[in-house]
Every structure is written in C-alpha cells, then in structure tokens.
Design a protein around this motif. Structure first.
Motif, PDB file in Angstrom:
ATOM      1  N   PRO A   7       0.598  -0.992  -0.109  1.00  0.00           N
ATOM      2  CA  PRO A   7      -0.107  -0.045  -0.132  1.00  0.00           C
ATOM      3  C   PRO A   7       1.046   1.321  -0.053  1.00  0.00           C
ATOM      4  CG  PRO A   7      -0.845  -1.445   1.670  1.00  0.00           C
ATOM      5  CD  PRO A   7       0.279  -1.999   1.028  1.00  0.00           C
ATOM      6  N   SER A   8       0.433   2.278  -0.327  1.00  0.00           N
ATOM      7  CA  SER A   8       0.963   3.393  -0.715  1.00  0.00           C
ATOM      8  C   SER A   8       0.116   4.712   0.014  1.00  0.00           C
ATOM      9  CB  SER A   8       1.356   4.059  -2.196  1.00  0.00           C
ATOM     10  OG  SER A   8       1.695   5.455  -2.186  1.00  0.00           O
ATOM     11  N   LEU A   9       0.787   5.868   0.372  1.00  0.00           N
ATOM     12  CA  LEU A   9      -0.172   7.001   0.653  1.00  0.00           C
ATOM     13  C   LEU A   9      -1.122   7.369  -0.218  1.00  0.00           C
ATOM     14  CD1 LEU A   9       2.594   8.887   2.425  1.00  0.00           C
ATOM     15  CD2 LEU A   9       0.900   7.705   3.789  1.00  0.00           C
ATOM     16  N   THR A  10      -0.701   7.028  -1.346  1.00  0.00           N
ATOM     17  CA  THR A  10      -1.699   7.641  -2.628  1.00  0.00           C
ATOM     18  C   THR A  10      -2.779   6.803  -2.644  1.00  0.00           C
ATOM     19  OG1 THR A  10      -0.622   6.110  -3.943  1.00  0.00           O
ATOM     20  CG2 THR A  10       0.263   8.480  -4.048  1.00  0.00           C
ATOM     21  N   ASP A  11      -3.079   5.746  -1.786  1.00  0.00           N
ATOM     22  CA  ASP A  11      -4.050   4.681  -1.757  1.00  0.00           C
ATOM     23  C   ASP A  11      -5.167   5.126  -0.761  1.00  0.00           C
ATOM     24  OD1 ASP A  11      -3.358   2.853  -3.639  1.00  0.00           O
ATOM     25  OD2 ASP A  11      -1.952   1.998  -2.304  1.00  0.00           O
ATOM     26  N   ARG A  12      -4.817   6.172   0.115  1.00  0.00           N
ATOM     27  CA  ARG A  12      -5.576   6.478   1.331  1.00  0.00           C
ATOM     28  C   ARG A  12      -6.943   6.993   0.695  1.00  0.00           C
ATOM     29  NH1 ARG A  12      -2.261  10.382   5.285  1.00  0.00           N
ATOM     30  NH2 ARG A  12      -4.023  10.434   6.340  1.00  0.00           N
ATOM     31  N   GLY A  13      -7.045   7.860  -0.368  1.00  0.00           N
ATOM     32  CA  GLY A  13      -8.505   8.142  -0.690  1.00  0.00           C
ATOM     33  C   GLY A  13      -9.199   7.341  -1.136  1.00  0.00           C
ATOM     34  N   SER A  14      -8.695   6.188  -1.355  1.00  0.00           N
ATOM     35  CA  SER A  14      -9.437   4.766  -1.988  1.00  0.00           C
ATOM     36  C   SER A  14      -9.859   3.850  -0.765  1.00  0.00           C
ATOM     37  CB  SER A  14      -8.764   4.357  -3.252  1.00  0.00           C
ATOM     38  OG  SER A  14      -8.442   5.348  -4.139  1.00  0.00           O
ATOM     39  N   LEU A  15      -9.492   4.042   0.361  1.00  0.00           N
ATOM     40  CA  LEU A  15      -9.497   3.057   1.517  1.00  0.00           C
ATOM     41  C   LEU A  15     -10.403   3.733   2.589  1.00  0.00           C
ATOM     42  CD1 LEU A  15      -5.957   1.369   1.224  1.00  0.00           C
ATOM     43  CD2 LEU A  15      -7.851   0.674   0.367  1.00  0.00           C
ATOM     44  N   PRO A  16     -11.660   4.365   2.120  1.00  0.00           N
ATOM     45  CA  PRO A  16     -12.304   4.971   3.304  1.00  0.00           C
ATOM     46  C   PRO A  16     -12.619   4.078   4.527  1.00  0.00           C
ATOM     47  CG  PRO A  16     -13.617   4.514   1.385  1.00  0.00           C
ATOM     48  CD  PRO A  16     -12.339   4.121   0.756  1.00  0.00           C
ATOM     49  N   PHE A  17     -12.945   2.745   4.356  1.00  0.00           N
ATOM     50  CA  PHE A  17     -13.403   1.972   5.449  1.00  0.00           C
ATOM     51  C   PHE A  17     -11.990   1.628   6.201  1.00  0.00           C
ATOM     52  CE2 PHE A  17     -14.280  -1.696   7.636  1.00  0.00           C
ATOM     53  CZ  PHE A  17     -15.599  -1.599   8.494  1.00  0.00           C
ATOM     54  N   THR A  18     -10.916   1.432   5.787  1.00  0.00           N
ATOM     55  CA  THR A  18      -9.785   1.309   6.501  1.00  0.00           C
ATOM     56  C   THR A  18      -9.419   2.571   7.331  1.00  0.00           C
ATOM     57  OG1 THR A  18      -8.976  -0.206   4.689  1.00  0.00           O
ATOM     58  CG2 THR A  18      -7.228   0.982   6.122  1.00  0.00           C
ATOM     59  N   GLU A  19      -9.396   3.669   6.434  1.00  0.00           N
ATOM     60  CA  GLU A  19      -9.275   4.911   7.139  1.00  0.00           C
ATOM     61  C   GLU A  19      -9.991   5.085   8.478  1.00  0.00           C
ATOM     62  OE1 GLU A  19      -6.466   6.921   7.012  1.00  0.00           O
ATOM     63  OE2 GLU A  19      -7.179   8.620   5.644  1.00  0.00           O
ATOM     64  N   ALA A  20     -11.257   4.948   8.244  1.00  0.00           N
ATOM     65  CA  ALA A  20     -12.623   4.993   9.163  1.00  0.00           C
ATOM     66  C   ALA A  20     -12.237   4.207  10.354  1.00  0.00           C
ATOM     67  CB  ALA A  20     -14.091   4.679   8.459  1.00  0.00           C
ATOM     68  N   THR A  21     -11.771   2.932  10.098  1.00  0.00           N
ATOM     69  CA  THR A  21     -11.387   2.028  11.163  1.00  0.00           C
ATOM     70  C   THR A  21     -10.322   2.670  11.942  1.00  0.00           C
ATOM     71  OG1 THR A  21     -12.214   0.199   9.924  1.00  0.00           O
ATOM     72  CG2 THR A  21     -10.717  -0.428  11.686  1.00  0.00           C
ATOM     73  N   ILE A  22      -9.140   3.194  11.611  1.00  0.00           N
ATOM     74  CA  ILE A  22      -8.240   3.603  12.174  1.00  0.00           C
ATOM     75  C   ILE A  22      -8.535   4.645  12.946  1.00  0.00           C
ATOM     76  CG2 ILE A  22      -6.031   4.901  11.959  1.00  0.00           C
ATOM     77  CD1 ILE A  22      -5.366   3.459   9.421  1.00  0.00           C
ATOM     78  N   MET A  23      -9.293   5.592  12.289  1.00  0.00           N
ATOM     79  CA  MET A  23      -9.950   6.801  13.217  1.00  0.00           C
ATOM     80  C   MET A  23     -10.790   6.341  14.191  1.00  0.00           C
ATOM     81  SD  MET A  23     -10.715   9.094   9.948  1.00  0.00           S
ATOM     82  CE  MET A  23     -11.622  10.668  10.655  1.00  0.00           C
ATOM     83  N   GLU A  24     -11.460   5.401  14.018  1.00  0.00           N
ATOM     84  CA  GLU A  24     -12.582   4.898  15.420  1.00  0.00           C
ATOM     85  C   GLU A  24     -11.649   4.331  16.502  1.00  0.00           C
ATOM     86  OE1 GLU A  24     -16.191   3.583  17.046  1.00  0.00           O
ATOM     87  OE2 GLU A  24     -15.302   5.532  16.382  1.00  0.00           O
ATOM     88  N   VAL A  25     -10.588   3.748  15.956  1.00  0.00           N
ATOM     89  CA  VAL A  25      -9.527   3.301  17.108  1.00  0.00           C
ATOM     90  C   VAL A  25      -9.210   4.289  17.841  1.00  0.00           C
ATOM     91  CG1 VAL A  25      -7.623   1.834  17.619  1.00  0.00           C
ATOM     92  CG2 VAL A  25      -9.210   0.855  16.013  1.00  0.00           C
ATOM     93  N   GLN A  26      -8.506   5.371  17.065  1.00  0.00           N
ATOM     94  CA  GLN A  26      -7.923   6.536  17.846  1.00  0.00           C
ATOM     95  C   GLN A  26      -9.134   7.168  18.704  1.00  0.00           C
ATOM     96  OE1 GLN A  26      -6.601   8.283  13.805  1.00  0.00           O
ATOM     97  NE2 GLN A  26      -4.542   8.940  15.142  1.00  0.00           N
ATOM     98  N   ARG A  27     -10.206   7.500  18.008  1.00  0.00           N
ATOM     99  CA  ARG A  27     -11.163   8.036  18.901  1.00  0.00           C
ATOM    100  C   ARG A  27     -11.595   7.366  20.385  1.00  0.00           C
ATOM    101  NH1 ARG A  27     -16.509   7.424  20.510  1.00  0.00           N
ATOM    102  NH2 ARG A  27     -16.561   5.458  19.664  1.00  0.00           N
TER     103      ARG A  27
END
Length: 531
Positions: free
Chosen positions: A378-398
């Motif tokens: 994976p690359s940082l350029t993939d972040r915008g295409s992986l919304p559920f993955t990003e949401a999961t990381i953010m929910e753990v941080q919350r």
C-alpha cells in the motif's frame, strides 16, 4: 547516682526530640493556615469537590489507584486508569464542563467537552498555551525542548525552526514513504520468523513496532537507523518506557509534591536517576559525533542543521541565542520520545482491535485487496481509495485517545474564562477523552463502530471534534508524520497477515496502561500469512 555527663546527654536528647517535634508541629500548623488562606483567596474559581488539607483532591479518587499501581497490580491499576478517566469525565455532570481540583495546594482546572476545550486552546492561545512547572518533568527536561518548554518567544522560535527542518527532510511528504516502508519490510520478515519460533503461543508485537516507528524519527533527527537486534538501541527504548512509567505509575509521582524525593538513594527514585543518566549518555554521544563529523555542505539531519544554525548565530555575535547544544539535547529527547510512544501505541491499539473484532479485520482486508491487491505494498496515494480502512483507524484513535488528558497546559496570566476566574499558574487539563466519548457528539460512544466516520455513500467523514492530536498552538508537531506511519503500518501488515489470539487465550482488557500515553496492556498474537 547517674554521672552528670549522662544526665546532660539525656537532657540534651530529650530537648532535641522536643525541638524536632515543635518544628514539625509549627510547619504543619503553618501549612494548614496557608492552605486555608489560599482557599479563601481563590474566589470565583470553577466549582469542584472539596479538597483535603495537604493532599488536596489527590487523596480522594487518585490515591487509591496510585496505591494499586505502586504495588505492581497491573490488572487493577489498568482498571484504575480507566476509572480515573471516567471519574474525571463524570465530575462534569456534577460541577459543569469547567471544574477545579487540587493536587496539594496546586489548582487544576479540568476542561470537558469539545466546545470548552476548543474555546480555551484555540480562542485563548496566549493564555492557555503555557506549560506548568511540574517537578518530575522539570527535573528531567529543565523546561527546554519542544513538548514541555514554556510558551513564549524562545519556544516559538525553536518550534518553528524544527518544524521547518523536519519538513525539509520529508515530514508529511510522500518523499518520506520509502523510509517508512523500509522498516515495515523488516517487521514482516521478523514476524514470520518469530511466529514460527513461538509454536502457537503468540508474538509480542510491541518491540518490533516500537523499533520501526522510532527508526523513522531517528532517520529525520539523527540521520541513522538502528537494527532491531541492536542491543544498545533496544536498551534505550526500554529505558524510555521505564522512565515514563516510573514518572506516572510509581511512588516517584510524589516528587511532584516534594521535589527533594528525587534524590532519595533507593527504590524507584534511584532507578529514575539511572534511567535519566543512561538516556543522556546515549543522546549526547550521538550529538557529539555529529559535531565532530559535521559537513556544512552536506547536512544529514535535524541535528546537523541545528548545529549549523547554532554556529551561524555564534558567528553573528548573538551571545544570548537560545540555540545551544544543551537545548538541542532536550529537543532530540522530546522528538525521540514523543515521536515513538504515541505512534507505536496507536498501531498496537489498532491491531488489538483487529484481533478482537475479526469481522472488521476481514472487511478492512477485503477493501485493501480490492484497491491495492496483493502484488504491491500500500501507498499513501491509496488513502483516498480506502475509506473504510481510514474510518477504522480513526475509530480506534477515538476510543483509545493515546494522550487522553493532552499534555498539561498552564494559565500564563489571571484571566476570566466562561464566567470563572482562572488564576495565573493554574494547571489546565484538556480532557480529550471526554470529547471522544461525548454522547451528544457520538451515537453509542463506547462502542467500536468504524462506519460512524462514513457517509451514506461510503465516503470518509471528517469531524471537527475528532482531535486525537490535540488542538490549538500546542497541537502535535508530528501529526502528519504520525498519520503517514499509522496508515502505512496498518495497511501493510493487514495486507500481508491475518492476526488472531493464541488458542485458549482470553481477550486482553481494553483499559490500557498509562505512561506518557495510554498504551494497550501487553498482548500476543498469532500471525498467518495471507499470500
């Protein structure tokens, strides 16, 4: 008959004890008079529970958890840590979102809820951006560096310089991605090896994750990486962990009530001085080596750039310059510890939640497979295409809030805030835990629901009251780097491996243990290659 000399000795001894007792009684009465006088002088401060004499509110709900931690009862102390966070948050239901506590005679004002925290730290930065003079911290940092230094022109100049240099070396930029991925390649190889060796008993992820995260910051500030088997580097990371644990979860916390305890020649007080000495030797040796090998035409890292700035200011005749090797030492220590501890624990929390919620792990891996596949990392350029993955990381941080009370702030002058008088020198605790668990902002706030960060079409939702890195002028300087590391580490590991608990192992607690940050309790996982 007793000899006259014996009678004189007895008389002298009795008088000595009487004098000591008189002094103790006098000091106690003096302290109590001063304590109650100070209470009367603190008019219009925010309401709060009534403090005890001498210990303040420290004797109410903080001492029981401190006693448990001091006796090394890890399970109980982690429960106590969570109970402290809930207690501090629940007090707002009784006294309001701005309330007072006392540690000894020191006034502490706790800020709860997003609106109050934002109002104080973003709308009144000149008042609430200072740092308190906490003895246990001051002894170790001398109030220098980036994280714990007081707010003012010196701090602003040092922070601006460091932030500019770190950006030049790749902070928050795609160009720094290969450095992060280099360490992750080693982690994957080691995970496979350790998993085979453990025979199903599970692998402790913490040392590997800590090593790769710290090596990223080492590359930027020290210009070198350390192998995961490097004994001295491994020892240094252990010392940093232990030093933070001693300062927060041991009798050494009493240094904040009596700084002379730091010099006691036994127990954790002696150990704390040894930890400080060993870390100092390691970091100062690296700075000295940089000074000896400095090439102004080819600066390697932040230390080189700082030394060049220091020499330039000396050449310009700036005798009162704050750019000194001594200040550099504390900057390196700040960045090294803060840049390692927060990101390491964020990664460990995320992987722990993946183990405890295998359905979410499967969904994240399915998204990674669909967008990235298995043939490239994976690359940082993939972040915008992986919304559920990003949401999961953010929910753990919350849910975990690795710095739940932020780093303590201090009122730099007496001010009026939300109808109350906040005296100069008041310690300000921004309760980020309360922001991230506020039922008026989050539906079912204590549950793990990654989809709360997605809209109806599955796109990522960014919410202003999601502030795991703090808010205001003291917001984490390494926020962008931390986000890069967290995303690349989680996606790379979940692309490559399936994580689960060892057979028959009970689920670890989610209460955490408190040092500089809220870390997960130690846990082990079994790793299965997905390819």
């Amino acid at each position: 008959m007793f000899p006259l000399s014996s009678l004189e000795h007895v008389s002298s001894s009795v008088l000595s004890h009487v004098n000591i007792s008189a002094v103790i009684v006098f000091l106690l009465v003096y302290y109590l008079v001063r304590f109650y006088q100070k209470q009367r002088d603190l008019s219009n401060i925010p309401p709060g529970p009534k403090p005890w004499p001498v210990v303040g509110n420290f004797g109410g709900f903080l001492i029981p958890s401190f006693i448990k931690t001091s006796f090394g009862q890890l399970a109980e102390s982690t429960d106590s840590m969570k109970s402290i966070m809930f207690t501090l948050t629940d007090q707002a239901n009784v006294y309001g979102n701005v309330y007072s506590l006392f540690v000894g005679s020191q006034l502490i004002v706790v800020l709860n809820g997003y609106e109050v925290v934002k109002d104080a730290l973003s709308n009144h930065p000149e008042v609430f951006s200072d740092r308190p003079d906490v003895p246990s911290v001051t002894i170790l940092t001398k109030r220098k560096g980036i994280v714990f230094a007081p707010y003012g022109p010196i701090w602003r100049k040092q922070r601006k310089f460091c932030h500019t240099i770190l950006r030049n070396f790749g902070l928050g930029k795609l160009s720094f991605e290969p450095c992060i991925l280099q360490g992750l390649a080693t982690v994957k190889t080691e995970l496979l090896r350790l998993n085979e060796e453990c025979g199903g008993s599970g692998v402790n992820l913490a040392p590997l994750i800590r090593n790769t995260v710290s090596n990223v910051i080492c590359s930027m500030i020290l210009g070198q990486r350390f192998h995961h088997t490097d004994h001295e580097f491994h020892t240094l990371l252990g010392l940093m962990d232990r030093g933070l644990e001693i300062c927060v979860n041991s009798p050494a916390i009493l240094i904040n009530m009596c700084s002379l305890l730091y010099y006691l020649p036994f127990g954790v007080f002696k150990e704390l001085r040894r930890v400080e000495r060993d870390i100092t030797v390691f970091l100062k040796r690296i700075i000295a080596k940089h000074r000896e090998t400095l090439d102004p035409e080819n600066p390697r890292d932040l230390v080189d750039m700082y030394l060049m700035e220091m020499l330039a200011q000396q050449a310009a005749g700036e005798e009162d310059s704050s750019f000194t090797e001594d200040y550099l030492f504390y900057i390196v220590g700040d960045l090294f510890i803060a840049g390692t501890d927060t990101t390491t624990n964020s990664v460990l929390w995320t992987l722990l939640y993946m183990v405890l919620y295998p359905d979410i792990q499967d969904k994240v891996q399915a998204e990674i497979d669909e967008v990235v596949g298995r043939q490239r990392v994976p690359s940082l350029t993939d972040r915008g295409s992986l919304p559920f993955t990003e949401a999961t990381i953010m929910e753990v941080q919350r849910l975990t809030v690795v710095v739940p009370l932020s780093i303590p702030h201090m009122a730099s002058k007496t001010t009026e805030f939300r109808g109350y008088t906040i005296p100069k020198g008041t310690v300000i605790l921004a309760n980020l835990w309360s922001v991230h668990r506020d039922p008026t902002l989050w539906d079912d706030p204590d549950s793990f629901i990654p989809s709360r960060f997605l809209d109806d079409e599955g796109n990522l939702l960014r919410k202003e009251y999601f502030i795991p890195f703090g808010i205001g002028r003291r917001v984490c300087m390494g926020e962008q780097l931390a986000k890069m590391e967290l995303f690349l580490t989680v996606t790379s590991l979940l692309q490559a491996f399936k994580f689960r608990l060892p057979e028959g192992t009970p689920p670890p607690t989610l209460h955490g243990r408190f040092g500089l940050t809220l870390a997960p309790c130690p846990y082990s996982v079994c790793v299965s290659p997905r390819s």
